[in-house]
Design an enzyme around this catalytic site. Structure first.
Site, PDB file in Angstrom:
ATOM      1  N   GLY A   1     -56.895 -12.907   8.751  1.00 45.00           N
ATOM      2  CA  GLY A   1     -55.477 -12.726   8.899  1.00 45.00           C
ATOM      3  C   GLY A   1     -54.969 -14.235   9.160  1.00 45.00           C
ATOM      4  O   GLY A   1     -53.850 -14.659   8.501  1.00 45.00           O
TER       5      GLY A   1
ATOM      6  N   GLU B   1     -51.060 -28.995 -17.653  1.00 45.46           N
ATOM      7  CA  GLU B   1     -51.877 -30.136 -18.248  1.00 45.46           C
ATOM      8  C   GLU B   1     -52.842 -29.192 -19.053  1.00 45.46           C
ATOM      9  O   GLU B   1     -54.074 -29.433 -19.402  1.00 45.46           O
ATOM     10  CB  GLU B   1     -52.503 -31.196 -17.652  1.00 45.46           C
ATOM     11  CG  GLU B   1     -51.501 -31.996 -17.012  1.00 45.46           C
ATOM     12  CD  GLU B   1     -52.053 -33.352 -16.612  1.00 45.46           C
ATOM     13  OE1 GLU B   1     -52.915 -34.074 -17.444  1.00 45.46           O
ATOM     14  OE2 GLU B   1     -51.577 -33.774 -15.684  1.00 45.46           O
TER      15      GLU B   1
HETATM   16  N1  CAA Z   1     -56.844 -36.765 -29.340  1.00 39.35           N
HETATM   17  C1  CAA Z   1     -56.132 -37.180 -30.196  1.00 39.35           C
HETATM   18  N2  CAA Z   1     -55.766 -36.418 -31.527  1.00 39.35           N
HETATM   19  C2  CAA Z   1     -55.905 -35.112 -31.375  1.00 39.35           C
HETATM   20  C3  CAA Z   1     -56.492 -34.549 -30.258  1.00 39.35           C
HETATM   21  C4  CAA Z   1     -57.078 -35.341 -29.087  1.00 39.35           C
HETATM   22  N3  CAA Z   1     -57.554 -34.630 -27.951  1.00 39.35           N
HETATM   23  N4  CAA Z   1     -56.697 -33.144 -30.234  1.00 39.35           N
HETATM   24  C5  CAA Z   1     -56.178 -32.690 -31.497  1.00 39.35           C
HETATM   25  N5  CAA Z   1     -55.835 -33.944 -32.069  1.00 39.35           N
HETATM   26  C6  CAA Z   1     -55.312 -34.393 -33.248  1.00 39.35           C
HETATM   27  C7  CAA Z   1     -55.781 -33.185 -34.435  1.00 39.35           C
HETATM   28  O1  CAA Z   1     -56.922 -33.906 -35.147  1.00 39.35           O
HETATM   29  C8  CAA Z   1     -54.437 -33.104 -35.488  1.00 39.35           C
HETATM   30  O2  CAA Z   1     -54.755 -34.172 -36.308  1.00 39.35           O
HETATM   31  P1  CAA Z   1     -54.457 -34.263 -37.852  1.00 39.35           P
HETATM   32  O3  CAA Z   1     -53.220 -33.386 -38.058  1.00 39.35           O
HETATM   33  O4  CAA Z   1     -54.724 -35.426 -38.461  1.00 39.35           O
HETATM   34  O5  CAA Z   1     -55.350 -33.213 -38.405  1.00 39.35           O
HETATM   35  C9  CAA Z   1     -53.331 -33.354 -34.574  1.00 39.35           C
HETATM   36  O6  CAA Z   1     -53.889 -33.982 -33.205  1.00 39.35           O
HETATM   37  C10 CAA Z   1     -52.818 -32.084 -34.215  1.00 39.35           C
HETATM   38  O7  CAA Z   1     -53.914 -31.045 -33.513  1.00 39.35           O
HETATM   39  P2  CAA Z   1     -53.786 -29.524 -33.857  1.00 39.35           P
HETATM   40  O8  CAA Z   1     -53.644 -29.253 -35.313  1.00 39.35           O
HETATM   41  O9  CAA Z   1     -55.276 -29.075 -33.157  1.00 39.35           O
HETATM   42  O10 CAA Z   1     -52.521 -29.037 -32.935  1.00 39.35           O
HETATM   43  P3  CAA Z   1     -52.215 -27.706 -32.397  1.00 39.35           P
HETATM   44  O11 CAA Z   1     -50.814 -27.691 -32.385  1.00 39.35           O
HETATM   45  O12 CAA Z   1     -53.071 -26.651 -32.935  1.00 39.35           O
HETATM   46  O13 CAA Z   1     -52.284 -27.931 -30.688  1.00 39.35           O
HETATM   47  C11 CAA Z   1     -53.693 -27.796 -28.791  1.00 39.35           C
HETATM   48  C12 CAA Z   1     -53.638 -28.115 -30.097  1.00 39.35           C
HETATM   49  C13 CAA Z   1     -54.804 -28.090 -28.072  1.00 39.35           C
HETATM   50  C14 CAA Z   1     -53.365 -26.245 -28.380  1.00 39.35           C
HETATM   51  C15 CAA Z   1     -52.053 -28.465 -28.027  1.00 39.35           C
HETATM   52  O14 CAA Z   1     -51.134 -28.128 -28.419  1.00 39.35           O
HETATM   53  C16 CAA Z   1     -52.354 -28.308 -26.300  1.00 39.35           C
HETATM   54  O15 CAA Z   1     -53.292 -29.124 -25.759  1.00 39.35           O
HETATM   55  N6  CAA Z   1     -51.420 -27.562 -25.665  1.00 39.35           N
HETATM   56  C17 CAA Z   1     -51.347 -27.555 -24.437  1.00 39.35           C
HETATM   57  C18 CAA Z   1     -50.234 -28.479 -24.012  1.00 39.35           C
HETATM   58  C19 CAA Z   1     -50.396 -29.172 -22.976  1.00 39.35           C
HETATM   59  O16 CAA Z   1     -51.374 -29.474 -22.264  1.00 39.35           O
HETATM   60  N7  CAA Z   1     -49.292 -29.369 -21.881  1.00 39.35           N
HETATM   61  C20 CAA Z   1     -49.273 -30.103 -20.809  1.00 39.35           C
HETATM   62  C21 CAA Z   1     -48.127 -30.473 -20.482  1.00 39.35           C
HETATM   63  S1  CAA Z   1     -48.147 -31.903 -19.433  1.00 39.35           S
HETATM   64  C22 CAA Z   1     -48.381 -31.458 -17.827  1.00 39.35           C
HETATM   65  O17 CAA Z   1     -48.603 -30.432 -17.537  1.00 39.35           O
HETATM   66  C23 CAA Z   1     -47.911 -32.565 -16.675  1.00 39.35           C
HETATM   67  C24 CAA Z   1     -47.750 -32.111 -15.351  1.00 39.35           C
HETATM   68  O18 CAA Z   1     -46.927 -31.319 -15.092  1.00 39.35           O
HETATM   69  C25 CAA Z   1     -48.849 -32.417 -14.286  1.00 39.35           C
END
Ligand code: CAA
Length: 381
Positions: A340, A363
């Protein structure tokens, strides 16, 4: 990978522990319960070189290796996760991309004061309709002479209310979808940059989370970070590093839970003996320790890979996923051991429990980390 901390890493840990014991632990609970942003502590982090920990000294940072930063993040977050998130956003989400993608002028004007701790940064990616699907942002940057005009809004922006400099993602070419996003360094003093709301949250009460509105906010073209339309890749590459910081924050919360629970279990007596004598408590403590160490190893590996310039998107996602989920399990057990009392604000485990919860969300949620991990193994979208 070497498991022995270097002399520099030992020194950083000693320095941060001394600071935390003297300055943070005594005030963390009171400031947190009063929802106070710790301006004075953030200033001290800057003076210790922890607001630009791994940025080279020529750009105002401390030039530490990434593992030293991870050690520091763990220690700070162990005392107060709110202070940890303020620090990691400035380091990983603002200083790091300006260092990686910025030009000499941007490094001089923006990176230096950020890394020195004289200015605070925030990372403005998320919008009401674009959280996990970050590529769906709608904030526009319209070209107008030597400027871009920002129109739109951002949500859940850590440090948003207190930041001097925001890294803002906006659409420069709508026809290209996520390939038409650009990144801008925006001074928050610019006309049209409005903090429209600060959120009331379950945890992290010392850190501000703001809604930002860009009402025809003019930004000079020289503030474009990297090249036009390269913003989404900058955002994702930045989050690879950010996820190591959040994993280290989760690790610090979990370590705090363990140490607090161990001390309490030795002191609290029930049925005529310390509860630490009961096997059910000992097993919980043993499981907490194993999970914490497993997370620590995943985080250190991801940091080492990034430090040495090797691919680490997969390993950062693994570290973030495991450490954040682990911190929630460990915090649950810590409250359980306290019984508790664990539910009462008088003891810090209720704060650890609330603060752990966000780590599986920001993130990139745990579900997003799993998408990144599975894609990396399957090589498909
Ligand atoms: N590094 C560099 N480039 C990357 C990459 C990386 N890690 N991952 C993918 N890419 C590239 C891909 O190769 C692609 O390139 P091309 O177009 O040339 O092929 C491009 O980026 C787009 O990638 P995807 O098509 O895979 O993108 P997607 O739309 O399918 O999304 C995802 C991928 C992983 C889902 C992404 O949208 C994601 O990470 N979403 C979560 C967002 C997030 O983490 N938000 C956090 C906000 S910040 C925060 O929270 C701060 C805080 O308050 C503390």
């Amino acid at each position: 990978m070497n498991f022995h901390p270097t002399e520099e890493q030992d020194m950083v840990v000693r320095m941060v522990r001394t600071f935390v014991e003297k300055e943070v632990t005594p005030v963390a609970s009171a400031l947190d319960h009063a929802c106070t942003f710790p301006e004075a502590l953030v200033k001290q982090l800057g003076e210790m070189g922890l607001m630009g920990a791994f940025i080279p000294s020529e750009f105002g940072g401390s030039g530490m290796d990434l593992l030293s930063y991870v050690f520091a993040m763990e220690e700070i977050s162990k005392a107060w996760a709110s202070l940890g998130v303020i620090m990691t956003v400035n380091n990983s989400l603002v200083c790091d991309p300006i260092h990686r993608f910025g030009n000499a002028d941007q490094k001089e004007r923006f990176l230096k004061p950020l890394a020195q701790g004289n200015k605070l940064g925030c990372y403005a990616l998320t919008e009401a309709g674009a959280g996990s699907d970050a590529g769906a942002i709608a904030t526009q940057a319209i070209s107008d002479g030597d400027d871009y005009i920002l129109k739109g809004s951002k949500r859940f922006i850590t440090n948003g209310k207190h930041a001097d400099i925001a890294l803002v993602y906006a659409v420069t070419d709508a026809a290209l979808g996520k390939k038409g996003i650009s990144a801008f360094i925006v001074e928050t003093s610019r006309p049209g940059f409005i903090v429209s709301k600060t959120e009331e949250k379950m945890g992290l009460h010392g850190s501000d989370t703001a809604e930002l509105v860009f009402q025809d906010c003019r930004v000079p073209k020289e503030n474009l970070l990297g090249t036009k339309n390269a913003g989404f890749k900058i955002a994702l590459a930045t989050l690879d590093g950010g996820r190591i910081g959040i994993a280290a924050q989760a690790l610090g919360i979990a370590q705090a839970c363990l140490e607090t629970a161990v001390a309490y279990a030795k002191e609290r007596e029930q049925f005529g003996k310390a509860i630490a004598e009961f096997q059910m408590i000992r097993w919980m403590i043993a499981d907490m320790q194993v999970e914490i160490d497993a997370a620590r190893l995943l985080i250190h590996r991801a940091a080492w890979l990034r430090q040495t310039g090797k691919p680490m998107t997969l390993q950062a996602a693994q570290a973030k996923l495991y450490a954040s989920e682990m911190a929630n399990r460990v915090a649950y057990k810590a409250v359980q051991i306290f019984g508790g009392y664990g539910y009462m604000k008088e003891f810090p485990v209720e704060r650890f429990y609330r603060d752990a919860r966000i780590t599986t969300l920001y993130e990139g949620t745990s579900e997003i980390q799993r998408i990144v991990i599975a894609r990396s193994l399957l090589q498909t979208n």
